[in-house]
Each structure stands twice: as C-alpha cells, then as structure tokens.
Design an enzyme around this catalytic site. Structure first.
Site, short mmCIF file in Angstrom:
data_model
loop_
_atom_site.label_atom_id
_atom_site.label_comp_id
_atom_site.label_asym_id
_atom_site.label_seq_id
_atom_site.Cartn_x
_atom_site.Cartn_y
_atom_site.Cartn_z
CE LYS A 11 -3.99 -2.18 2.28
NZ LYS A 11 -4.98 -2.07 3.39
CE1 TYR A 51 -9.39 -3.16 0.34
CE2 TYR A 51 -8.47 -1.25 -0.77
CZ TYR A 51 -8.31 -2.38 0.01
OH TYR A 51 -7.06 -2.72 0.48
CG ASN A 114 -3.68 -2.16 6.86
OD1 ASN A 114 -3.57 -1.81 5.69
ND2 ASN A 114 -4.68 -2.91 7.29
CG HIS A 117 -5.30 -6.28 -0.37
ND1 HIS A 117 -6.52 -6.35 0.26
CD2 HIS A 117 -5.35 -7.18 -1.40
CE1 HIS A 117 -7.30 -7.23 -0.37
NE2 HIS A 117 -6.61 -7.74 -1.39
CD GLU A 128 -8.60 -9.39 -3.71
OE1 GLU A 128 -7.43 -9.73 -3.46
OE2 GLU A 128 -9.43 -9.13 -2.82
P1 IDP Z 1 -7.64 -7.02 5.60
O1 IDP Z 1 -6.92 -5.99 4.77
O2 IDP Z 1 -6.80 -7.47 6.78
O3 IDP Z 1 -8.18 -8.17 4.78
P2 IDP Z 1 -10.38 -5.98 5.72
O4 IDP Z 1 -11.31 -6.22 6.87
O5 IDP Z 1 -10.65 -6.70 4.43
O6 IDP Z 1 -8.90 -6.29 6.26
O7 IDP Z 1 -10.37 -4.41 5.47
C1 IDP Z 1 -9.79 -3.87 4.31
C2 IDP Z 1 -8.97 -2.67 4.70
O8 IDP Z 1 -9.85 -1.66 5.20
C3 IDP Z 1 -7.96 -2.90 5.84
O9 IDP Z 1 -6.75 -3.44 5.39
C4 IDP Z 1 -7.80 -1.52 6.40
O10 IDP Z 1 -6.90 -0.75 5.60
C5 IDP Z 1 -9.20 -0.94 6.24
N1 IDP Z 1 -9.95 -1.14 7.49
C6 IDP Z 1 -10.53 -2.25 7.94
N2 IDP Z 1 -11.15 -2.05 9.11
C7 IDP Z 1 -10.97 -0.76 9.40
C8 IDP Z 1 -11.39 0.06 10.49
O11 IDP Z 1 -12.06 -0.38 11.43
N3 IDP Z 1 -11.01 1.35 10.44
C9 IDP Z 1 -10.26 1.85 9.40
N4 IDP Z 1 -9.85 1.10 8.37
C10 IDP Z 1 -10.20 -0.18 8.36
#
Ligand code: IDP
Length: 141
Positions: A11, A51, A114, A117, A128
C-alpha cells in the site's frame, strides 16, 4: 498442499517507506514466487471498485483516499497454500494486534495505513488477479 496464487498489494504507506524490497524478501523466504507485478497509482474508480465489498462500511471513504494517496505495488504470488501463507506473513489488520515479525507489525503505522493487502480466499484471489492483470501478464515458472 495446493499450489495457489494470491494477490498482494504493497500500500502507499509502505511504498513511501521504501520497503518494497524488504517485503518481497519475506515472500521469497516463505517460498512464495512473484509471477506478476506492477506499480500503479490507482484512480479513485479503480480503488472504489477494488474495495466495493466494503462500500457500506464507515471507513470506506478513508480507505479509498488512502489507497489513491500514492503509488502501490501489486503482485501475484504463487506457492503452496499461498493465500493463507501471505495472510500469515501480513499479520492482523490492526498493526497493534499483529504478531511480532509480521509485515504489519514491522511496517504498518495504523489500521488505515497498514502496509499491505492480501486476498482472503482463493475465490477472491482469482477475482482480484483478474481485476489488475490479464492472463498474458502472468509468468509462472
Ligand atoms: P484485511 O486488509 O486485513 O483483509 P479488511 O477487513 O478486508 O482487512 O479491510 C480492508 C482494509 O480496510 C484494511 O486493510 C484496512 O486498511 C481498512 N480497514 C478495515 N477495518 C478498518 C477500520 O475499522 N477502520 C479503518 N480502516 C479499516
């Protein structure tokens, strides 16, 4: 054990930190092979489409803004149990909860930014992969 392919995206935060090579090294040490890769600055439309499953979530707009804030590095990884293996290398979504030594524990600064992905299922990996790569762009060994 099954030979699988999965999508990984480094990212904008991790690209900006200049740790693409460090993250690739983790893939390689875990037995995952890069079979396709491209660096891309996603358009808003591309990020929203990618997304789309999160469209109704409160963090959707922030997530899209973040994903278009700079270039990303997108790769298809191939290896035994690649989907789960990549998820294990990544660590938990929230870096505060990510196990020590995982990519997110080491390189992510928040749940928004974070670092990586990774596809969460074989089915989504295929969807994807098709979203970003044509069949001729895949280079299996
Ligand atoms: P993942 O990336 O670990 O699979 P997902 O639940 O699919 O997690 O969420 C996609 C992305 O959305 C996350 O990587 C993160 O960047 C963002 N995200 C998920 N939950 C939150 C939240 O509670 N607050 C802010 N961003 C979130």
């Amino acid at each position: 054990m099954a030979l699988e392919r999965t999508i990984s995206i480094i990212k904008p935060d991790a690209v900006a930190k200049n740790v693409i090579g460090e993250i690739y090294s983790r893939f390689e040490k875990a037995g995952l092979t890069v079979v396709a890769a491209k660096m891309k600055h996603l358009s808003r439309k591309e990020a929203e489409g990618f997304y789309a499953v999160h469209r109704e979530r409160p963090f959707f707009n922030a997530l899209v803004e973040f994903m278009i804030s700079g270039p990303v590095m997108i790769q298809v990884l191939e290896g035994e149990n690649a989907v789960l293996k990549n998820r294990e290398l990544m660590g938990a979504t929230n870096p505060k909860e990510a196990a020590p030594g995982t990519i997110r524990a080491d390189f992510a600064s928040s749940i928004d930014a974070n670092a990586v992905h990774g596809s969460d299922s074989l089915e989504n990996a295929a969807i994807e992969t098709a979203y970003f790569f044509s069949a001729t762009e895949l280079c299996p060994r």
